[in-house]
Design a protein around this motif. Structure first.
Motif, short mmCIF file in Angstrom:
data_model
loop_
_atom_site.label_atom_id
_atom_site.label_comp_id
_atom_site.label_asym_id
_atom_site.label_seq_id
_atom_site.Cartn_x
_atom_site.Cartn_y
_atom_site.Cartn_z
N ILE A 99 0.88 -1.17 0.00
CA ILE A 99 0.00 0.00 0.00
C ILE A 99 0.91 1.22 0.00
CG2 ILE A 99 -1.81 1.27 1.21
CD1 ILE A 99 -2.52 -1.34 2.66
N PRO A 100 0.81 2.10 -1.01
CA PRO A 100 1.63 3.32 -1.00
C PRO A 100 1.27 4.18 0.22
CG PRO A 100 0.59 2.97 -3.14
CD PRO A 100 -0.02 2.00 -2.20
N SER A 101 2.25 4.85 0.78
CA SER A 101 2.00 5.67 1.97
C SER A 101 0.94 6.74 1.70
CB SER A 101 3.29 6.31 2.48
OG SER A 101 3.85 7.16 1.52
N ALA A 102 0.89 7.28 0.49
CA ALA A 102 -0.11 8.30 0.17
C ALA A 102 -1.52 7.72 0.28
CB ALA A 102 0.12 8.86 -1.23
N GLU A 103 -1.67 6.44 -0.03
CA GLU A 103 -2.98 5.80 0.07
C GLU A 103 -3.40 5.64 1.54
OE1 GLU A 103 -6.63 4.36 -1.05
OE2 GLU A 103 -5.15 5.45 -2.22
N ILE A 104 -2.44 5.38 2.42
CA ILE A 104 -2.75 5.31 3.86
C ILE A 104 -3.34 6.65 4.29
CG2 ILE A 104 -1.78 5.14 6.18
CD1 ILE A 104 -1.81 2.43 4.88
N ASP A 105 -2.69 7.74 3.89
CA ASP A 105 -3.18 9.08 4.23
C ASP A 105 -4.58 9.31 3.68
OD1 ASP A 105 -0.77 9.56 5.50
OD2 ASP A 105 0.10 10.64 3.80
N ALA A 106 -4.83 8.87 2.44
CA ALA A 106 -6.14 9.07 1.82
C ALA A 106 -7.23 8.27 2.54
CB ALA A 106 -6.08 8.68 0.34
N VAL A 107 -6.91 7.04 2.94
CA VAL A 107 -7.88 6.21 3.67
C VAL A 107 -8.24 6.87 5.00
CG1 VAL A 107 -8.16 4.04 4.93
CG2 VAL A 107 -7.24 4.03 2.60
N GLY B 102 -3.40 -8.47 -3.32
CA GLY B 102 -3.23 -9.90 -3.51
C GLY B 102 -4.42 -10.71 -3.02
N GLY B 103 -5.62 -10.17 -3.15
CA GLY B 103 -6.82 -10.86 -2.71
C GLY B 103 -7.09 -10.74 -1.22
N VAL B 104 -6.27 -9.97 -0.52
CA VAL B 104 -6.45 -9.78 0.92
C VAL B 104 -7.13 -8.44 1.16
CG1 VAL B 104 -5.26 -9.49 3.13
CG2 VAL B 104 -4.44 -11.18 1.49
N ARG B 105 -8.26 -8.49 1.85
CA ARG B 105 -9.02 -7.29 2.17
C ARG B 105 -8.41 -6.63 3.40
NH1 ARG B 105 -13.08 -5.45 5.39
NH2 ARG B 105 -13.08 -7.25 6.75
N VAL B 106 -8.02 -5.36 3.26
CA VAL B 106 -7.44 -4.60 4.37
C VAL B 106 -8.50 -3.63 4.88
CG1 VAL B 106 -5.62 -3.01 5.08
CG2 VAL B 106 -5.14 -4.77 3.34
N PRO B 107 -9.03 -3.85 6.10
CA PRO B 107 -10.04 -2.94 6.62
C PRO B 107 -9.47 -1.57 6.96
CG PRO B 107 -9.60 -4.71 8.20
CD PRO B 107 -8.76 -4.96 7.00
N ALA B 108 -10.32 -0.56 6.90
CA ALA B 108 -9.90 0.82 7.18
C ALA B 108 -9.26 0.93 8.56
CB ALA B 108 -11.10 1.76 7.07
N ARG B 109 -9.74 0.14 9.54
CA ARG B 109 -9.18 0.24 10.89
C ARG B 109 -7.68 -0.04 10.91
NH1 ARG B 109 -11.73 -1.33 14.86
NH2 ARG B 109 -13.72 -1.77 13.87
N CYS B 110 -7.20 -0.89 10.01
CA CYS B 110 -5.76 -1.17 9.96
C CYS B 110 -4.98 0.05 9.47
CB CYS B 110 -5.49 -2.38 9.09
SG CYS B 110 -6.13 -3.92 9.76
N ALA B 111 -5.50 0.71 8.44
CA ALA B 111 -4.84 1.92 7.93
C ALA B 111 -4.89 3.03 8.98
CB ALA B 111 -5.50 2.38 6.64
N VAL B 112 -6.01 3.16 9.68
CA VAL B 112 -6.14 4.18 10.73
C VAL B 112 -5.15 3.87 11.87
CG1 VAL B 112 -7.70 5.14 12.47
CG2 VAL B 112 -8.49 4.80 10.13
N ALA B 113 -4.96 2.59 12.20
CA ALA B 113 -4.00 2.22 13.24
C ALA B 113 -2.57 2.55 12.82
CB ALA B 113 -4.13 0.74 13.57
N VAL B 114 -2.25 2.29 11.54
CA VAL B 114 -0.92 2.64 11.03
C VAL B 114 -0.68 4.13 11.23
CG1 VAL B 114 0.46 2.87 8.92
CG2 VAL B 114 -0.73 0.73 9.39
#
Length: 190
Positions: free
Chosen positions: A109-117, A134-146
């Motif tokens: 996940i590009p760092s800019a996409e983390i910021d956008a999420v 790769g077929g793995v669903r990443v929930p928003a809570r993971c990006a928010v935690a990052v």
């Protein structure tokens, strides 16, 4: 009780992760576990995901939970390979951990996409898919935690990996990671 981490740089890296955990939750607990020739650190977050990191060293006893603030104080004040991580609060640890399984990187996940999420995250929709790799669903809570942990730094991409048994997902950030169970936990009623 003791935590031994011989290298000052490794102690500083552990202290950095623990400081980020304490910033999110001053009452957080940290689980320390022997892992091969090192020690693994696990902590819960207010986002219902785990934070983990590891360093060469050992902990005695081999699996203990302590207050994150006590561990941070020990790592910040005592400039020695061996510290007292604080009193055991094993009864405060809730939840399981991934087994001793390998991890397979399935995408980035590009760092800019983390910021956008994070910018568009709805507190009521943190389990909505924020990214798929790769077929793995990443929930928003993971990006928010990052982002809540203050990562990624320097524009680095975040690697997405799954456990060998497919039950866990992790977002890898250099020496640390955000980890989440991929399947919902079942509640047992008695």
């Amino acid at each position: 009780m003791s935590l031994v981490v011989p290298a000052a740089a490794d102690r500083a890296a552990l202290a950095d992760v623990v400081a980020r955990v304490v910033r999110l939750d001053p009452a957080a607990v940290v689980r320390l576990r022997s892992a091969g020739t090192g020690v693994a650190l696990w902590a819960g977050t207010p986002f219902a995901v785990l934070v983990t990191t590891a360093a060469p060293g050992r902990v005695d006893p081999a699996d203990v939970t302590v207050m994150a603030s006590d561990l941070l104080a020990a790592l910040s004040v005592v400039d020695a390979p061996e510290v007292d991580p604080g009193r055991a609060v094993d009864d405060r640890w809730r939840g399981d951990l991934p087994g001793e399984v390998g991890w397979e990187v399935v995408g980035e996940i590009p760092s800019a996409e983390i910021d956008a999420v994070v910018a568009r995250a709805d507190p009521a929709g943190l389990d909505a898919t924020a990214w798929e790799a790769g077929g793995v669903r990443v929930p928003a809570r993971c990006a928010v935690a990052v982002a809540g942990m203050g990562w990624p730094e320097g524009g680095a991409a975040v690697r997405v990996a799954i456990s060998g048994d497919g039950a866990w997902m992790r977002l890898e950030l250099g020496g640390a990671a955000i980890v989440r169970h991929r399947r919902p936990a079942l509640t047992v009623l008695m």
